[in-house]
Design an enzyme around this catalytic site. Structure first.
Site, PDB file in Angstrom:
ATOM      1  N   ASP A  43      22.437  14.271  13.775  1.00  0.00           N
ATOM      2  CA  ASP A  43      23.615  14.663  13.007  1.00  0.00           C
ATOM      3  C   ASP A  43      24.309  13.470  12.332  1.00  0.00           C
ATOM      4  O   ASP A  43      25.491  13.183  12.584  1.00  0.00           O
ATOM      5  CB  ASP A  43      24.611  15.395  13.921  1.00  0.00           C
ATOM      6  CG  ASP A  43      23.976  16.592  14.615  1.00  0.00           C
ATOM      7  OD1 ASP A  43      23.209  17.323  13.958  1.00  0.00           O
ATOM      8  OD2 ASP A  43      24.242  16.784  15.821  1.00  0.00           O
ATOM      9  N   GLU A 220      22.723  27.804   6.703  1.00  0.00           N
ATOM     10  CA  GLU A 220      22.673  27.891   8.164  1.00  0.00           C
ATOM     11  C   GLU A 220      23.899  27.281   8.822  1.00  0.00           C
ATOM     12  O   GLU A 220      24.589  27.920   9.596  1.00  0.00           O
ATOM     13  CB  GLU A 220      21.449  27.123   8.700  1.00  0.00           C
ATOM     14  CG  GLU A 220      20.135  27.869   8.620  1.00  0.00           C
ATOM     15  CD  GLU A 220      19.961  28.853   9.758  1.00  0.00           C
ATOM     16  OE1 GLU A 220      20.405  28.560  10.874  1.00  0.00           O
ATOM     17  OE2 GLU A 220      19.397  29.923   9.516  1.00  0.00           O
TER      18      GLU A 220
HETATM   19  O1  FUB Z   1      23.533  18.670  17.230  1.00  0.00           O
HETATM   20  C1  FUB Z   1      24.033  19.911  17.644  1.00  0.00           C
HETATM   21  C2  FUB Z   1      23.931  20.865  16.503  1.00  0.00           C
HETATM   22  O2  FUB Z   1      22.583  20.946  16.054  1.00  0.00           O
HETATM   23  C3  FUB Z   1      24.697  20.457  15.278  1.00  0.00           C
HETATM   24  O3  FUB Z   1      26.060  20.673  15.402  1.00  0.00           O
HETATM   25  C4  FUB Z   1      23.988  21.253  14.244  1.00  0.00           C
HETATM   26  O4  FUB Z   1      24.258  20.854  12.942  1.00  0.00           O
HETATM   27  C5  FUB Z   1      22.549  21.030  14.645  1.00  0.00           C
HETATM   28  O5  FUB Z   1      22.070  19.796  14.152  1.00  0.00           O
END
Ligand code: FUB
Length: 561
Positions: A43, A220
């Site tokens: 992220d 998404e």
């Molecule tokens: O890393 C946890 C979650 O997975 C994030 O908040 C989303 O964007 C996905 O990458």
């Protein structure tokens, strides 16, 4: 109830720890992606401030198995896009008194001399994800909860906040999965005006998806909002699992949005991907994550970056994942103090909080190395100083040019210093280092951990007296750690070693159980004396050990490319 004898427990533990400490010789990497090799990161959220690029990430814990285990955010900094300094963890979910668990995708923005960190975490009382905001005077933290409560509890699928301050000063906060919502933030950046707006999810705006009533478009999660040449961009993971990255544009920060297509197709072995897009030193960069590190999967991800050029009409070209990453945006000055955790590629090493402040490199074993890219020695170096600490017999730092077997320009011997946080500055002569090279700091010695490493610095040829620090350190603003310069001999300081040791920089377990640090940095949860508890702990330890050994072994080659 049957019990496992203390000696059997002890033997099992020793066996696991021996497994953990077995050095695996790394294969040399010419790659710079993924950016971080010491832990799993995901992220990415880049921010440029005062000539330094700060990269905020999440942290996938080694012991995740069937879902995310994420306890803290991390921050790295770079001034050249190839060497990244580990600045530690500026914020953990436990810093929010109301948070239950989870440290998911966030973003930091600067306003009025303060840095605001918007994060998703889970609310203990609501028992679902919400968005909080933390504030700091420094881009590397520490950040503190600004409100003592969540900022957003809109039930919009409250994850993945992204923020833009428009040219007129109005700030917008977007977020959401499966919905996309936004609010207008007030100038204080910790409150908002008006209602939460749910963005209409139309095919024109976000592409058509069929057969999914909850998700009528390709959108998404994980939005990344920014403005360029008067156009607003919203990039986001799209299309279902595994995700790809798509984007939409608008002439207004509140839409309507127009779907523009795919930026990065699905690849890289992770079920999710996550965009972060920014300009730095007149180049454009696309940050993302994949499963490229050994042991990588959807819950053990790694952040990477590519350089790209916008098309003439402002659209974004298709970008694919590479192992090489971007070219360097500048060279590194070896004659100022450089944190040892400034790394283009690290093989086998880890980082931890340093008793002298900041971070240090740890878990150094025979054959491990750190590559520092684009080091400009100019007309030559005459000596090398290294700030080191060792609880064992120490080892050596070989200074090699351009590969782990390249020209040896110096060897710095490190002896035991009496403790893993008892720091001394060791010096050695250097011969043959001129011009620009990738510097390989190659570690050699006996079995097990050799020493810890805080910072290094070369002295240029002809400098009659060692300098007392020279220019600023190679890490951007936010506070250098350790002390600059050396006396040519050996200076000793014993740090209190608070919050550190020879283990990794893992956070405390979310359930509050106690934990012991094994000598290899593996986390062993205590409080389990029953046979099942001991075996479960050892099984979990085995998984962590396997994941860590696999990461320590070097690139898998399975994901990127
Ligand atoms: O890393 C946890 C979650 O997975 C994030 O908040 C989303 O964007 C996905 O990458």
């Amino acid at each position: 109830m049957a019990t496992i004898s203390t000696s059997l427990q002890h033997k099992l533990l020793i066996a696991a720890l021996l497994l953990c400490s077995t050095a695996v010789f790394p294969s040399e990497s010419m790659a710079d992606n993924p950016i971080v090799q010491t832990i799993y990161t995901a992220d990415p959220a880049p921010m440029v401030h005062d000539g330094t690029l700060y990269l905020y990430t999440t942290h996938d814990e080694d012991d995740a198995s069937t879902f995310y285990e994420m306890d803290e955010w991390r921050v790295y900094s770079s001034t050249d896009m190839v060497n990244w300094t580990d600045r530690g963890s500026p914020l953990k979910y436990k810093d929010f008194s109301w948070a239950k668990t989870d440290a998911w995708a966030g973003q930091v923005i600067h306003r009025n001399g303060k840095f605001y960190f918007y994060i998703p975490t889970s609310s203990r009382t609501l028992n679902r994800m919400v968005i909080g905001v933390a504030v700091s005077d420094s881009p590397v933290g520490p950040f503190e909860d600004a409100l003592g409560r969540p900022l957003i509890t809109a039930n919009c699928g409250d994850i993945d906040p992204t923020v833009l301050i428009d040219d007129d000063g109005q700030a917008y906060l977007y977020w959401g999965n499966p919905n996309l919502c936004y609010v207008k933030l007030n100038e204080d950046m910790i409150s908002y005006q008006g209602d939460v707006v749910r963005v209409p999810m139309t095919a024109e705006s976000f592409g058509q998806r069929t057969g999914n009533t909850e998700r009528p478009t390709l959108y998404e999660e994980g939005p990344w909002l920014y403005k360029r040449n008067g156009m607003y961009y919203l990039a986001y993971p799209a299309g279902g699992i595994p995700e790809y990255i798509a984007y939409s544009t608008s002439s207004s920060p509140t839409g309507p949005w127009t779907y523009r297509g795919v930026i990065m197709p699905t690849e890289g072995g992770s079920s999710t991907n996550h965009p972060g897009i920014i300009d730095f030193k007149d180049k454009s960069y696309f940050f993302y994550h994949n499963a490229a590190l050994p042991g990588g999967d959807g819950y053990h991800r790694s952040v990477a970056v590519e350089q790209f050029t916008y098309n003439a009409d402002g659209t974004i070209p298709t970008i694919t994942m590479t192992e090489a990453g971007p070219p360097g945006a500048g060279t590194l000055d070896p004659y100022v103090m450089t944190e040892a955790e400034t790394i283009a590629w690290g093989s086998g090493v880890e980082t931890e909080a340093c008793g002298e402040g900041g971070m240090n490199v740890t878990s150094i074993e025979d054959g491990d190395y750190i590559k520092v890219k684009g080091v400009d020695f100019g007309s030559g170096a005459e000596s090398f100083d290294a700030r080191v600490a060792s609880a064992t017999r120490g080892g050596s730092i070989e200074l090699r040019l351009d590969s782990t077997t390249g020209t040896l320009v110096g060897t710095c011997m490190v002896q035991g210093t009496g403790g893993p946080q008892t720091w001394v500055t060791k010096s050695c002569a250097v011969d043959g280092a001129t011009g620009i090279h990738d510097l390989y700091l190659k570690f050699t010695g006996g079995d097990g951990p050799l020493f810890n490493f805080n910072w290094w610095k070369f002295t240029p040829l002809g400098a009659s007296e060692p300098t007392g620090g020279g220019g600023g350190p190679n890490m951007g603003e936010g506070g250098a750690t350790g002390s600059g310069g050396s006396g040519g001999g050996e200076s000793v300081s014993s740090a209190a070693a608070t919050g550190s040791g020879t283990g990794g920089a893992g956070a405390a377990p979310p359930d509050g159980a106690g934990e012991d640090e094994g000598g290899c940095g593996c986390r062993v949860r205590s409080g389990t004396s029953s046979p099942a508890g001991v075996l479960a702990a050892l099984t979990a330890l085995g998984a962590i050990v396997a994941r860590r050994r696999s990461r320590k072994a070097g690139r898998s080659g399975a994901a990127a490319n």
